[in-house]
Design a protein around this motif. Structure first.
Motif, PDB file in Angstrom:
ATOM      1  N   PRO A 210      30.434  -4.958 124.274  1.00  0.00           N
ATOM      2  CA  PRO A 210      31.376  -5.512 125.254  1.00  0.00           C
ATOM      3  C   PRO A 210      32.313  -4.469 125.839  1.00  0.00           C
ATOM      4  N   SER A 211      32.649  -3.442 125.060  1.00  0.00           N
ATOM      5  CA  SER A 211      33.585  -2.427 125.578  1.00  0.00           C
ATOM      6  C   SER A 211      32.959  -1.608 126.698  1.00  0.00           C
ATOM      7  N   LEU A 212      31.639  -1.434 126.701  1.00  0.00           N
ATOM      8  CA  LEU A 212      30.984  -0.751 127.821  1.00  0.00           C
ATOM      9  C   LEU A 212      30.951  -1.639 129.054  1.00  0.00           C
ATOM     10  N   ARG A 213      30.697  -2.926 128.852  1.00  0.00           N
ATOM     11  CA  ARG A 213      30.621  -3.844 129.985  1.00  0.00           C
ATOM     12  C   ARG A 213      31.979  -4.033 130.648  1.00  0.00           C
ATOM     13  N   ASN A 214      33.052  -3.924 129.857  1.00  0.00           N
ATOM     14  CA  ASN A 214      34.390  -4.181 130.388  1.00  0.00           C
ATOM     15  C   ASN A 214      35.090  -2.921 130.899  1.00  0.00           C
ATOM     16  N   ASN A 215      34.366  -1.803 130.986  1.00  0.00           N
ATOM     17  CA  ASN A 215      34.944  -0.563 131.498  1.00  0.00           C
ATOM     18  C   ASN A 215      34.021   0.028 132.558  1.00  0.00           C
ATOM     19  N   THR A 216      34.472   1.096 133.191  1.00  0.00           N
ATOM     20  CA  THR A 216      33.745   1.639 134.352  1.00  0.00           C
ATOM     21  C   THR A 216      33.134   3.010 134.072  1.00  0.00           C
ATOM     22  N   LEU A 217      32.915   3.328 132.803  1.00  0.00           N
ATOM     23  CA  LEU A 217      32.332   4.625 132.478  1.00  0.00           C
ATOM     24  C   LEU A 217      30.975   4.799 133.152  1.00  0.00           C
ATOM     25  N   LEU A 218      30.163   3.739 133.088  1.00  0.00           N
ATOM     26  CA  LEU A 218      28.816   3.795 133.650  1.00  0.00           C
ATOM     27  C   LEU A 218      28.536   2.525 134.454  1.00  0.00           C
ATOM     28  N   ASP A 219      27.688   2.673 135.450  1.00  0.00           N
ATOM     29  CA  ASP A 219      27.181   1.511 136.178  1.00  0.00           C
ATOM     30  C   ASP A 219      25.980   0.994 135.387  1.00  0.00           C
ATOM     31  N   LEU A 220      26.219   0.003 134.545  1.00  0.00           N
ATOM     32  CA  LEU A 220      25.202  -0.410 133.581  1.00  0.00           C
ATOM     33  C   LEU A 220      23.951  -0.955 134.258  1.00  0.00           C
ATOM     34  N   LYS A 221      24.108  -1.586 135.397  1.00  0.00           N
ATOM     35  CA  LYS A 221      22.934  -2.162 136.065  1.00  0.00           C
ATOM     36  C   LYS A 221      22.011  -1.093 136.626  1.00  0.00           C
ATOM     37  N   ASN A 222      22.554   0.097 136.882  1.00  0.00           N
ATOM     38  CA  ASN A 222      21.728   1.172 137.444  1.00  0.00           C
ATOM     39  C   ASN A 222      21.246   2.168 136.383  1.00  0.00           C
ATOM     40  N   LEU A 223      21.537   1.907 135.110  1.00  0.00           N
ATOM     41  CA  LEU A 223      21.132   2.843 134.067  1.00  0.00           C
ATOM     42  C   LEU A 223      19.621   3.091 134.029  1.00  0.00           C
ATOM     43  N   PRO A 224      18.769   2.069 134.188  1.00  0.00           N
ATOM     44  CA  PRO A 224      17.323   2.334 134.111  1.00  0.00           C
ATOM     45  C   PRO A 224      16.853   3.408 135.084  1.00  0.00           C
ATOM     46  N   ARG A 225      17.573   3.666 136.158  1.00  0.00           N
ATOM     47  CA  ARG A 225      17.156   4.670 137.127  1.00  0.00           C
ATOM     48  C   ARG A 225      17.423   6.095 136.624  1.00  0.00           C
ATOM     49  N   LEU A 226      18.274   6.221 135.583  1.00  0.00           N
ATOM     50  CA  LEU A 226      18.672   7.556 135.115  1.00  0.00           C
ATOM     51  C   LEU A 226      17.651   8.183 134.179  1.00  0.00           C
ATOM     52  N   LEU A 227      16.910   7.367 133.451  1.00  0.00           N
ATOM     53  CA  LEU A 227      15.919   7.907 132.512  1.00  0.00           C
ATOM     54  C   LEU A 227      14.562   7.287 132.766  1.00  0.00           C
TER      55      LEU A 227
ATOM     56  N   HIS B 105      42.174  -3.341 122.920  1.00  0.00           N
ATOM     57  CA  HIS B 105      42.572  -2.616 124.134  1.00  0.00           C
ATOM     58  C   HIS B 105      41.344  -2.059 124.856  1.00  0.00           C
ATOM     59  N   LEU B 106      40.408  -1.516 124.086  1.00  0.00           N
ATOM     60  CA  LEU B 106      39.225  -0.910 124.686  1.00  0.00           C
ATOM     61  C   LEU B 106      38.415  -1.949 125.460  1.00  0.00           C
ATOM     62  N   SER B 107      38.230  -3.114 124.859  1.00  0.00           N
ATOM     63  CA  SER B 107      37.444  -4.153 125.528  1.00  0.00           C
ATOM     64  C   SER B 107      38.178  -4.773 126.704  1.00  0.00           C
ATOM     65  N   ALA B 108      39.521  -4.630 126.719  1.00  0.00           N
ATOM     66  CA  ALA B 108      40.299  -5.144 127.850  1.00  0.00           C
ATOM     67  C   ALA B 108      40.434  -4.112 128.958  1.00  0.00           C
ATOM     68  N   GLY B 109      39.899  -2.888 128.752  1.00  0.00           N
ATOM     69  CA  GLY B 109      39.977  -1.852 129.769  1.00  0.00           C
ATOM     70  C   GLY B 109      41.207  -0.971 129.684  1.00  0.00           C
ATOM     71  N   HIS B 110      42.023  -1.120 128.644  1.00  0.00           N
ATOM     72  CA  HIS B 110      43.220  -0.293 128.465  1.00  0.00           C
ATOM     73  C   HIS B 110      42.842   0.918 127.605  1.00  0.00           C
ATOM     74  N   VAL B 111      42.163   1.873 128.225  1.00  0.00           N
ATOM     75  CA  VAL B 111      41.491   2.908 127.447  1.00  0.00           C
ATOM     76  C   VAL B 111      42.461   3.877 126.767  1.00  0.00           C
ATOM     77  N   GLU B 112      43.576   4.212 127.402  1.00  0.00           N
ATOM     78  CA  GLU B 112      44.511   5.142 126.778  1.00  0.00           C
ATOM     79  C   GLU B 112      45.199   4.508 125.575  1.00  0.00           C
ATOM     80  N   ARG B 113      45.593   3.253 125.712  1.00  0.00           N
ATOM     81  CA  ARG B 113      46.190   2.552 124.576  1.00  0.00           C
ATOM     82  C   ARG B 113      45.185   2.435 123.430  1.00  0.00           C
ATOM     83  N   ALA B 114      43.932   2.205 123.802  1.00  0.00           N
ATOM     84  CA  ALA B 114      42.884   2.108 122.786  1.00  0.00           C
ATOM     85  C   ALA B 114      42.740   3.422 122.028  1.00  0.00           C
TER      86      ALA B 114
END
Length: 527
Positions: A510-527, A403-412
């Protein structure tokens, strides 16, 4: 041994006429639980035909077998993709040894089926039996190797004689058996002879109903001196709206884990024999694999292969697949593509061999989520596991992860919360806590998730996955000092780690890539 023949209870010949139907029965009788997938049967009997033609031929063969069985046709069952013979109505001499020279009698003699896959299977089975027979002749005073390292589990008859206690004992015993080969002695029947150096334990369950209310208890005792190893109890509330099964589920998980730990321990040395030999059971190997998180890949893979050669069960292949998941997760091997292919092949064979083992299905689900990134397939496999065993910890964990990797976070989150409640304190506990912490962070419960993962990290500071999700959680909170610290610690464990790795398809998140918690492509700008 000898010519393949099916006889009824009164000696009536019930052998199907066609060779393909006889071969189909032979394939079923050589399978664990007499059960095979339809695809397996088609691939071994009609490998040269298209899928639809093979499926049609399989249906015709099944119909012929039922006609040949006559009044006993119900012994052949089909369910979805599975074909099985009922174990309670079939007796086979497949394991019998010939009384004389092996050259005088051939295994499945006369079973002439012109299909290259069946011919290969039959040739392999004959060679294996010949080798085992010659080994017996060469060492007649030594017990047969099959099951030699099986630990023992004696299951005593429940005290109190209630349905709840009986179900509790059966569920614990079945859960242990699903995880690996064990010599089960049901209903407290004393085994004829147990070697003094055998690992094992005695399981006792009971139920009480007195002035203090209803309760169930579980106790483990050592096999050699009957010493109490562990005992626990829990109250039962028949008035609760959740039913009795969720109430005893934590006891089932605790019982399975405690027994697995006892079966993994080195057996006590027999008097006069010095120190005990190193444990060779599957339980010992899996325990080492989980505790070390698969660090010595080659040695563990060799041990698992030896376990499979001794007892070729699907669960052994499923554990081999999990070993590849551990190597993939901690990035200890460069050949990621090979790891993926091996894991996929192993779980396919595992499910084929034991399609009704919920532990096999749950581990296969984990592979399809974590390594292959196919949440729909993973969810279906996990759902099948829970249909068979509704309190299987791995089943709930795999359901949540899919569920987590499919984006169904509450079910997960809900599924992993249940997995965490049902699990015991075995070596897989950090994995369950890891998945739960991941689901909490991705579902927005960042404080709860980071608290869980900080505990895992404190206990296992060199375990990389918790650090990855702690880093993600800190970044989502805007806690940049702790995020920087997590990044530094992760870069020590993963040479060359950079924040941009999170967005790479081969990075094990994969669970981070398949969800919208963070914009992974812009992470290098944060640190």
């Amino acid at each position: 041994m000898g010519v393949f023949r099916v006889t009824g209870p009164h000696g009536t010949d019930r052998t199907p006429h066609s060779m393909k139907s006889r071969g189909l029965l032979a394939l079923l009788l050589e399978a664990h639980e007499f059960c095979r997938a339809r695809s397996y049967l088609q691939d071994h009997l009609w490998s040269d035909r298209q899928q639809e033609q093979g499926a049609s031929s399989l249906r015709q063969a099944l119909s012929e077998i039922r006609r040949a069985f006559g009044p006993h046709r119900e012994l052949l069952e089909t369910e979805g993709n599975l074909v099985r013979l009922r174990r309670d109505g079939v007796v086979t001499d497949a394991e019998d040894r010939p009384p004389g020279d092996l050259d005088a009698v051939e295994y499945l003699e006369g079973l002439d089926i012109r299909d290259p896959e069946f011919e290969r299977w039959l040739r392999d089975r004959r060679q294996q039996r010949a080798a085992a027979y010659e080994s017996d002749l060469a060492a007649p005073d030594i017990l047969a190797p099959v099951g030699a390292s099986r630990p023992w589990l004696v299951v005593e008859k429940p005290t109190g004689g209630t349905v709840v206690a009986e179900h509790l004992g059966q569920a614990i015993a079945q859960g242990v058996s699903d995880r690996g080969p064990v010599e089960m002695v049901p209903d407290g029947h004393a085994p004829p002879s147990i070697p003094e150096d055998k690992a094992g334990c005695i399981l006792s369950v009971g139920e009480r109903n007195d002035a203090f209310g209803n309760s169930v208890s579980v106790q483990l005792r050592s096999l050699d001196n009957r010493r109490v190893l562990w005992t626990t109890m829990a109250p039962l509330d028949p008035e609760t709206g959740e039913g009795l099964l969720p109430q005893i589920a934590p006891l089932i998980g605790l019982g399975i884990d405690r027994i697995a730990a006892e079966l993994a321990a080195p057996p006590s040395p027999a008097p006069g024999h010095g120190a005990a030999a190193a444990p060779a059971s599957l339980f010992a190997t899996v325990d080492d694999m989980l505790r070390t998180r698969g660090r010595d890949f080659k040695a563990l893979d060799t041990r698992l292969q030896l376990c499979f050669e001794e007892e070729p069960r699907g669960i052994v292949l499923a554990w081999k697949a999990l070993l590849r998941c551990l190597a993939f997760g901690e990035r200890r091997r460069e050949d990621i593509g090979l790891l993926r292919d091996e894991a996929k092949s192993l779980v396919a064979r595992a499910v084929e061999m034991e399609p009704q083992n919920p532990q096999v299905l749950a581990l296969a689900s984990h592979v399809y989520t974590f390594v292959l990134d196919k949440p729909p397939v993973a969810h279906e496999l996990a759902a099948r596991a829970l249909r068979i065993d509704p309190v299987n910890v791995y089943g709930w964990a795999s359901t949540g992860y899919a569920h987590l990797s499919a984006g169904h976070v509450e079910r997960a989150y809900e599924a992993l919360l249940r997995a965490r409640r049902f699990t015991g304190e075995g070596p897989h506990r950090p994995m369950i806590d890891l998945l739960f912490g991941m689901s909490a962070i991705i579902s927005g419960r960042i404080a709860e998730g980071t608290a869980t993962l900080e505990t895992v990290n404190a206990l296992l500071p060199d375990f990389q996955p918790p650090l990855r999700f702690l880093l993600a959680g800190y970044l989502a909170q805007g806690d940049f000092p702790r995020a920087e610290d997590a990044k530094l610690r992760l870069s020590v464990l993963e040479t060359g780690f950079e924040l941009r790795d999170f967005a790479e398809p081969d990075y094990p998140t994969p669970s981070l890539r398949n969800n919208t918690l963070l914009d992974l492509k812009n992470l290098p700008r944060l640190l």
